[in-house]
Design a protein around this motif. Sequence first.
Motif, mmCIF file in Angstrom:
data_model
loop_
_atom_site.group_PDB
_atom_site.id
_atom_site.type_symbol
_atom_site.label_atom_id
_atom_site.label_comp_id
_atom_site.label_asym_id
_atom_site.label_seq_id
_atom_site.Cartn_x
_atom_site.Cartn_y
_atom_site.Cartn_z
ATOM 1 N N ILE A 163 1.582 9.873 3.885
ATOM 2 C CA ILE A 163 2.422 10.057 2.727
ATOM 3 C C ILE A 163 1.741 10.764 1.434
ATOM 4 O O ILE A 163 2.073 11.551 0.831
ATOM 5 C CB ILE A 163 3.152 8.758 2.227
ATOM 6 N N LEU A 164 0.456 10.093 1.404
ATOM 7 C CA LEU A 164 -0.288 10.523 0.226
ATOM 8 C C LEU A 164 -0.756 11.835 0.376
ATOM 9 O O LEU A 164 -0.648 12.848 -0.716
ATOM 10 C CB LEU A 164 -1.618 9.569 0.260
ATOM 11 N N ASN A 165 -1.202 12.324 1.640
ATOM 12 C CA ASN A 165 -1.579 13.497 2.057
ATOM 13 C C ASN A 165 -0.396 14.589 1.604
ATOM 14 O O ASN A 165 -0.437 15.765 1.234
ATOM 15 C CB ASN A 165 -2.111 13.526 3.330
ATOM 16 N N LEU A 166 0.723 14.281 2.203
ATOM 17 C CA LEU A 166 2.082 15.166 2.118
ATOM 18 C C LEU A 166 2.227 15.333 0.531
ATOM 19 O O LEU A 166 2.698 16.583 0.098
ATOM 20 C CB LEU A 166 3.236 14.438 2.688
ATOM 21 N N ILE A 167 2.140 14.372 -0.276
ATOM 22 C CA ILE A 167 2.322 14.543 -1.559
ATOM 23 C C ILE A 167 1.387 15.321 -2.467
ATOM 24 O O ILE A 167 1.525 16.274 -3.081
ATOM 25 C CB ILE A 167 2.290 12.883 -2.471
ATOM 26 N N MET A 168 -0.204 15.173 -1.827
ATOM 27 C CA MET A 168 -0.884 16.144 -2.470
ATOM 28 C C MET A 168 -0.743 17.534 -2.151
ATOM 29 O O MET A 168 -1.219 18.475 -2.788
ATOM 30 C CB MET A 168 -2.366 15.660 -1.882
ATOM 31 N N GLN A 169 -0.021 17.610 -0.891
ATOM 32 C CA GLN A 169 0.327 19.150 -0.551
ATOM 33 C C GLN A 169 1.479 19.731 -1.333
ATOM 34 O O GLN A 169 1.855 20.751 -0.833
ATOM 35 C CB GLN A 169 0.655 19.042 0.888
ATOM 36 N N ARG B 223 0.939 -1.224 -0.042
ATOM 37 C CA ARG B 223 0.079 0.065 -0.004
ATOM 38 C C ARG B 223 0.770 1.306 -0.082
ATOM 39 O O ARG B 223 0.527 2.139 -0.660
ATOM 40 C CB ARG B 223 -1.085 -0.028 1.287
ATOM 41 N N MET B 224 2.155 1.115 0.914
ATOM 42 C CA MET B 224 2.748 2.480 0.586
ATOM 43 C C MET B 224 3.724 2.671 -0.422
ATOM 44 O O MET B 224 3.730 3.659 -1.080
ATOM 45 C CB MET B 224 3.837 2.102 2.024
ATOM 46 N N ARG B 225 3.836 1.382 -1.120
ATOM 47 C CA ARG B 225 4.703 1.630 -2.336
ATOM 48 C C ARG B 225 3.517 2.105 -3.421
ATOM 49 O O ARG B 225 4.097 3.069 -4.358
ATOM 50 C CB ARG B 225 4.993 0.066 -2.960
ATOM 51 N N GLN B 226 2.430 2.072 -3.490
ATOM 52 C CA GLN B 226 1.565 2.332 -4.111
ATOM 53 C C GLN B 226 1.393 3.951 -4.381
ATOM 54 O O GLN B 226 1.176 4.467 -5.543
ATOM 55 C CB GLN B 226 -0.018 1.873 -3.996
ATOM 56 N N VAL B 227 1.546 4.482 -3.005
ATOM 57 C CA VAL B 227 1.448 5.984 -2.988
ATOM 58 C C VAL B 227 2.580 6.811 -3.272
ATOM 59 O O VAL B 227 2.639 8.053 -3.422
ATOM 60 C CB VAL B 227 0.757 6.377 -1.624
ATOM 61 N N VAL B 228 3.904 6.205 -2.940
ATOM 62 C CA VAL B 228 5.105 6.915 -3.298
ATOM 63 C C VAL B 228 5.288 6.949 -4.657
ATOM 64 O O VAL B 228 4.943 6.119 -5.543
ATOM 65 C CB VAL B 228 6.219 6.553 -2.381
ATOM 66 N N GLY B 229 6.298 8.038 -5.233
ATOM 67 C CA GLY B 229 6.800 8.127 -6.337
ATOM 68 C C GLY B 229 7.588 6.925 -6.789
ATOM 69 O O GLY B 229 8.102 6.190 -5.911
ATOM 70 N N LYS B 230 7.659 6.687 -8.358
ATOM 71 C CA LYS B 230 8.330 5.487 -8.874
ATOM 72 C C LYS B 230 9.685 5.341 -8.218
ATOM 73 O O LYS B 230 10.247 4.428 -7.897
ATOM 74 C CB LYS B 230 8.573 5.424 -10.346
ATOM 75 N N ASP B 231 10.391 6.542 -8.303
ATOM 76 C CA ASP B 231 11.671 6.623 -7.796
ATOM 77 C C ASP B 231 12.006 6.784 -6.256
ATOM 78 O O ASP B 231 13.198 7.013 -6.112
ATOM 79 C CB ASP B 231 12.339 7.494 -8.681
ATOM 80 N N ASP B 232 10.910 7.014 -5.599
ATOM 81 C CA ASP B 232 11.282 7.287 -4.305
ATOM 82 C C ASP B 232 11.536 6.012 -3.585
ATOM 83 O O ASP B 232 11.385 5.012 -3.803
ATOM 84 C CB ASP B 232 9.679 7.846 -3.429
#
Length: 495
Positions: free
Chosen positions: A300-306, A146-155
């Motif tokens: 993490i998703l929320n931080l990315i959205m921000q 689930r965490m892998r799904q939300v972070v960027g491909k290269d993160d």
Amino acid sequence: MYNYADDSLSLHTDLYQINMLKTYWEKGIDNRNAVFEVYFRENPFNNGYAIFAGLERVIQYIQSFRFTETDLAYLRELDIYSEEFLDYLKHFKFTASIRSMVEGELCFANEPLIQVEGPLGQCQLVETAILNIVNYQTLIATKASRMRQVVGKDDKLSEFGSRRAQEMDAAIWGTRAAYIGGFDSTSNVRAGKLFGIPVSGTHAHSLVQAYRDEYQAFKAYAETHKDVVFLVDTYDTLRSGVPNAIRVAKEMGDKINFIGVRIDSGDMAYQSKRIREQLDEAGFTEAHIIASNDLDELTILNLIMQGAKIDDWGVGTKIITAFDQASLGGVYKLVSIENSKGEMVPTMKISSNASKMSTPGVKQVWRITRNRDGKSEGDYVALSDERPDLQDSLFMFHPTHTYINKTVTDYTAKPILVDIFKDGELVYDKPDLKTIKAYTATVIQDLWDEYKRILNPEQYPVDLSQRLYDEKMASIKSIRDKIQNDIDVNENNHF
Ligand SMILES: Nc1ncnc2c1ncn2[C@@H]1O[C@H](COP(=O)(O)OP(=O)(O)OP(=O)(O)O)[C@@H](O)[C@H]1O
Ligand SMILES: O=P(O)(O)OC[C@H]1O[C@H](OP(=O)(O)OP(=O)(O)O)[C@H](O)[C@@H]1O
Ligand SMILES: O=C(O)c1cccnc1
């Protein structure tokens, strides 16, 4: 206390398993052929899928299964087992067969993950340990995915959870499961040694506190390391931490590989944006910003959205404990048993709670993908002698709402349960951990996005074959008829 040189995992079981074995043995049915299956009833975290993990340890456990002298001595102390039974345990060898999904496989609720077939007594005895292993590791691998799904491909996702894990075994096997599910590294050095997982690490606030001067601390760290990440939030991230990191990075120049900075508190969206500006302005455009502090997939998703400028993520508590779900709830159910005539008969548990009803019969799980683009159509759970891979079309229907159905053509049906042990011998050629991890990444890619979203995903079809469905219905009817018959007989006897 527990300092036994010959301690084994054979007593890592619930007492009732040994008690049932005693009954089977004394009544002479311990060698009847039986088939048990492991499955869970609901995907964890309301996720659209799970990632199967734990097979490596199940194999280790089965291979080393034997009762040692001190195991037997302890059982003798309990004063519930005869010397004859203890002698039987002394010579106990695992000779059953195991089929299983491979590690890193996509799996779903209500389909067999593992199948154990062989002498009833042996299959019974291994239930607790198998569930203990698979329930935990599958849960963690799924959370990681689930965490892998939300972070960027290269993160990069780094596992930092050892200090918060439910004890040492969980830290070690949990981080292995997290690696399979999509993490890139672990901070646990022993997990690196045991499994070959890449290890990674920064430094803690204590380093800065020990020097009582942030610049001196960073300088000392840089002088003693090649790859350097500075933790910049001990005093004042933007006014002291990042400027000190930049100062030391400039002073050290080529002598170090300045990877970046880590932040571990405060508003990480705001701070990361300001830090990015400061690093870029100083010419460190390639330096990474690493975030940690109670992270999970939602934060993490929320931080990315921000629009947070975070490149890499350090995750502890919420990966290694699974945090929002304590256990997977996988079960181990008897699905077929030899009768006194030597015939295998399907068996099931029926319950007033429909979701607790098991499906009788020895099964194979077929993963159906369409040939056009390799995308998933669903899983087809069939009796083990059925061959959907040899059919031209496949009728797939929902196992309870049967009016939801489709006919699939031009498909590939891949059997998901593979032979691991045959008659007690390991026949499976274990892939290395990196191959398992890469496999997970591939199978996830072939899954529709609708099943992968972390909030309210679509339900992936796990359908029963017509024969399996019909047999299940027939079993329910025959059990109900028998119960009714027994009640009638009892009442007639009574009056
Ligand atoms: N911009 C943000 N949006 C959403 N959540 C955030 C944001 N920045 C930080 N968080 C999360 O908010 C939570 C609280 O952060 P805070 O720094 O207050 O933590 P803390 O636990 O009080 O700090 P410490 O670990 O130093 O005790 C953490 O889970 C963090 O991951
Ligand atoms: O927050 P987690 O996801 O569990 O990640 C691991 C945490 O462990 C470390 O903190 P430490 O043990 O020093 O505690 P603190 O930062 O919470 O004070 C690290 O700095 C992370 O904050
Ligand atoms: O290396 C790190 O930054 C780390 C390791 C464990 C826990 N917290 C952070």
